[in-house]
Design a protein around this motif. Structure first.
Motif, PDB file in Angstrom:
ATOM      1  N   UNK A 225       0.841  -1.090   0.113  1.00  0.00           N
ATOM      2  CA  UNK A 225      -0.061  -0.040   0.087  1.00  0.00           C
ATOM      3  C   UNK A 225       0.800   1.134   0.082  1.00  0.00           C
ATOM      4  N   UNK A 226       0.657   2.092  -0.853  1.00  0.00           N
ATOM      5  CA  UNK A 226       1.395   3.315  -0.804  1.00  0.00           C
ATOM      6  C   UNK A 226       0.453   4.441  -0.748  1.00  0.00           C
ATOM      7  N   UNK A 227       0.644   5.224   0.524  1.00  0.00           N
ATOM      8  CA  UNK A 227      -0.569   6.098   0.554  1.00  0.00           C
ATOM      9  C   UNK A 227       0.111   7.582   0.003  1.00  0.00           C
ATOM     10  N   UNK A 228      -0.816   8.337  -0.568  1.00  0.00           N
ATOM     11  CA  UNK A 228      -0.601   9.626  -1.408  1.00  0.00           C
ATOM     12  C   UNK A 228      -1.296  10.528  -0.383  1.00  0.00           C
ATOM     13  N   UNK A 229      -0.680  11.254   0.505  1.00  0.00           N
ATOM     14  CA  UNK A 229      -1.058  12.211   1.221  1.00  0.00           C
ATOM     15  C   UNK A 229      -1.552  13.625   0.613  1.00  0.00           C
ATOM     16  N   UNK A 230      -2.577  14.372   0.951  1.00  0.00           N
ATOM     17  CA  UNK A 230      -3.045  15.491   0.346  1.00  0.00           C
ATOM     18  C   UNK A 230      -3.162  15.522  -1.183  1.00  0.00           C
ATOM     19  N   UNK A 231      -4.000  14.436  -1.482  1.00  0.00           N
ATOM     20  CA  UNK A 231      -4.178  14.096  -2.822  1.00  0.00           C
ATOM     21  C   UNK A 231      -5.693  13.847  -3.039  1.00  0.00           C
ATOM     22  N   UNK A 232      -6.037  14.751  -4.122  1.00  0.00           N
ATOM     23  CA  UNK A 232      -7.263  14.609  -4.676  1.00  0.00           C
ATOM     24  C   UNK A 232      -7.546  14.024  -6.186  1.00  0.00           C
ATOM     25  N   UNK A 233      -8.521  13.262  -6.386  1.00  0.00           N
ATOM     26  CA  UNK A 233      -8.475  12.843  -7.913  1.00  0.00           C
ATOM     27  C   UNK A 233      -9.241  13.737  -8.744  1.00  0.00           C
ATOM     28  N   UNK A 234      -8.556  14.162  -9.952  1.00  0.00           N
ATOM     29  CA  UNK A 234      -9.256  15.186 -10.799  1.00  0.00           C
ATOM     30  C   UNK A 234     -10.205  14.230 -11.832  1.00  0.00           C
ATOM     31  N   UNK A 235      -9.691  13.262 -12.188  1.00  0.00           N
ATOM     32  CA  UNK A 235     -10.389  12.240 -13.366  1.00  0.00           C
ATOM     33  C   UNK A 235      -9.866  10.850 -13.170  1.00  0.00           C
ATOM     34  N   UNK A 236     -10.946  10.041 -13.450  1.00  0.00           N
ATOM     35  CA  UNK A 236     -10.645   8.539 -13.742  1.00  0.00           C
ATOM     36  C   UNK A 236     -10.313   8.498 -15.244  1.00  0.00           C
ATOM     37  N   UNK A 237      -9.417   7.845 -15.384  1.00  0.00           N
ATOM     38  CA  UNK A 237      -8.924   7.825 -17.031  1.00  0.00           C
ATOM     39  C   UNK A 237      -9.270   6.463 -17.653  1.00  0.00           C
ATOM     40  N   UNK A 238      -9.930   6.549 -18.895  1.00  0.00           N
ATOM     41  CA  UNK A 238     -10.217   5.276 -19.589  1.00  0.00           C
ATOM     42  C   UNK A 238     -11.478   5.625 -20.329  1.00  0.00           C
ATOM     43  N   UNK A 239     -11.668   5.041 -21.449  1.00  0.00           N
ATOM     44  CA  UNK A 239     -12.834   5.197 -22.327  1.00  0.00           C
ATOM     45  C   UNK A 239     -14.091   4.034 -21.677  1.00  0.00           C
ATOM     46  N   UNK A 240     -13.841   3.047 -22.055  1.00  0.00           N
ATOM     47  CA  UNK A 240     -14.806   1.776 -21.702  1.00  0.00           C
ATOM     48  C   UNK A 240     -14.444   1.237 -20.465  1.00  0.00           C
ATOM     49  N   UNK A 241     -13.280   1.286 -19.902  1.00  0.00           N
ATOM     50  CA  UNK A 241     -12.894   0.804 -18.721  1.00  0.00           C
ATOM     51  C   UNK A 241     -11.713   1.434 -17.950  1.00  0.00           C
ATOM     52  N   UNK A 242     -11.545   1.268 -16.724  1.00  0.00           N
ATOM     53  CA  UNK A 242     -10.528   2.113 -15.944  1.00  0.00           C
ATOM     54  C   UNK A 242      -9.184   1.909 -16.484  1.00  0.00           C
ATOM     55  N   UNK A 243      -8.430   2.947 -16.879  1.00  0.00           N
ATOM     56  CA  UNK A 243      -7.056   2.653 -17.307  1.00  0.00           C
ATOM     57  C   UNK A 243      -5.962   3.459 -16.250  1.00  0.00           C
ATOM     58  N   UNK A 244      -6.620   4.414 -15.516  1.00  0.00           N
ATOM     59  CA  UNK A 244      -5.856   5.168 -14.696  1.00  0.00           C
ATOM     60  C   UNK A 244      -6.660   6.309 -13.954  1.00  0.00           C
ATOM     61  N   UNK A 245      -5.701   7.032 -13.125  1.00  0.00           N
ATOM     62  CA  UNK A 245      -6.465   8.102 -12.353  1.00  0.00           C
ATOM     63  C   UNK A 245      -5.502   9.253 -12.519  1.00  0.00           C
ATOM     64  N   UNK A 246      -6.044  10.307 -12.813  1.00  0.00           N
ATOM     65  CA  UNK A 246      -5.164  11.642 -12.644  1.00  0.00           C
ATOM     66  C   UNK A 246      -5.415  12.251 -11.348  1.00  0.00           C
ATOM     67  N   UNK A 247      -4.410  12.424 -10.727  1.00  0.00           N
ATOM     68  CA  UNK A 247      -4.263  12.878  -9.273  1.00  0.00           C
ATOM     69  C   UNK A 247      -3.656  14.061  -8.983  1.00  0.00           C
ATOM     70  N   UNK A 248      -4.085  14.912  -8.068  1.00  0.00           N
ATOM     71  CA  UNK A 248      -3.405  16.193  -7.854  1.00  0.00           C
ATOM     72  C   UNK A 248      -2.928  16.380  -6.413  1.00  0.00           C
ATOM     73  N   UNK A 249      -1.861  17.078  -6.195  1.00  0.00           N
ATOM     74  CA  UNK A 249      -1.305  17.218  -4.664  1.00  0.00           C
ATOM     75  C   UNK A 249      -1.977  18.438  -4.428  1.00  0.00           C
ATOM     76  N   UNK A 250      -2.920  18.569  -3.300  1.00  0.00           N
ATOM     77  CA  UNK A 250      -3.537  19.885  -3.298  1.00  0.00           C
ATOM     78  C   UNK A 250      -2.696  20.766  -2.507  1.00  0.00           C
TER      79      UNK A 250
END
Length: 314
Positions: free
Chosen positions: A199-224
């Motif tokens: 488990x890798x914890x990413x602190x101060x992190x919010x999700x901008x977008x879930x990436x992928x067309x028909x299925x999840x390929x990734x997530x774009x996250x931003x450090x707030x």
């Protein structure tokens, strides 16, 4: 339907595994139950694709299809299933008075509340679009489909930690996305995820977008704090920021905990109002599984049947 108040013995509010199981038992007992489906007929399972952990389906089944099976079984024994949303109740009168869609009035000798709960979401367009295609609000339900893969989970409470630890057992890597620089979870749960090498914890992190067309390929996250953006390569995106029980309409009469889950007498489905019973996720914030909901639905129907027998004998 005419505007005269209709009278029923058993009114079931909600149509997930709990409501339909209650209906199967009540109708087989000759109680002629009427079931109102609520705003999401079939409940949370209708936004679940594959269900593999419900006994009796060795090859798995799609959530909506399974709820269709439950409905047919309830109707076979005489349950009247109706589409409609309960908008008001009066539990001070006997029989109980229930209003559906703000106009239909029903008097019921007993009421079984099986309105369930709704997962809280982040509110992203991509999250909604990919729901059931890699986006899930239940790691225990859907984690198995991502075994050996990289996933992310959003949340900072005990449930999020529990689900992250669960996912770490079956997935190769789990990113835990925490909005602040600390967690709400208990110390013991925090330690469990912090000491897990997967488990890798990413602190101060919010999700901008879930990436992928028909299925999840990734997530774009931003450090707030820093504004730094990063794309995580994942195939599963889990949201564990809590559930909201659908119990608002009963608040004036029924005892609930601070989160809105209905309190039942231990070992039963009885509420503080005689003749009103609660089952499924509306009163269970611990297990929240289809099979446990069905079990409490059975209990509620048996409790209602006993209650009716008692009042008829007096």
């Amino acid at each position: 339907m005419n505007q005269e108040t209709e009278k029923v013995k058993v009114l079931i509010i909600g149509s997930g595994p709990a409501g339909y199981t209650a209906a199967i038992y009540a109708s087989r007992a000759g109680l002629n139950p009427v079931l109102y489906t609520g705003g999401q007929p079939g409940g949370q399972l209708t936004i679940t694709t594959d269900v593999e952990n419900y006994p009796g389906y060795p090859d798995g089944i799609m959530g909506p299809e399974m709820m269709e099976d439950f409905r047919k079984q309830a109707e076979r024994f005489g349950t009247e299933v109706r589409y409609g949303l309960v908008t008001d109740v009066d539990f001070t009168v006997t029989p109980k008075l229930i209003t559906v869609d703000e106009q239909i009035k029903i008097h019921a000798d007993t009421v079984i509340i099986s309105t369930g709960a709704s997962a809280k979401w982040l509110g992203l367009e991509s999250e909604t679009r990919l729901n059931g295609r890699g986006v899930s609000a239940c790691a225990v339900c859907d984690g198995f489909f991502f075994r050996g893969q990289d996933v992310a989970i959003v949340g900072a409470g005990d449930t999020a930690c529990e689900e992250a630890a669960y996912l770490a057992n079956i997935c190769s890597k789990v990113y835990m996305l925490v909005r602040k620089d600390e967690m709400r979870a208990s110390q013991i749960m925090q330690k469990r995820v912090m000491n897990n090498p997967k488990i890798e914890i990413l602190w101060n992190t919010e999700t901008e977008e879930v990436l992928g067309e028909d299925e999840v390929k990734g997530a774009r996250v931003v450090n707030n704090k820093t504004g730094e953006k990063r794309d995580l390569e994942i195939s599963g995106f889990f949201v564990a920021i809590g559930h909201q029980p659908n119990t608002e309409v009963f608040k004036k009469f029924i005892h609930m905990d601070e989160a809105g889950y209905i309190k039942t007498v231990p070992g039963s489905t009885k509420t503080n109002v005689e003749g009103v019973f609660a089952c499924g996720d509306a009163q269970d914030n611990v297990y929240r599984q289809a099979v446990t909901a069905a079990g409490t639905g059975c209990m509620a129907a048996l409790d209602a049947e006993r209650y009716l027998a008692e009042i008829e004998n007096h």
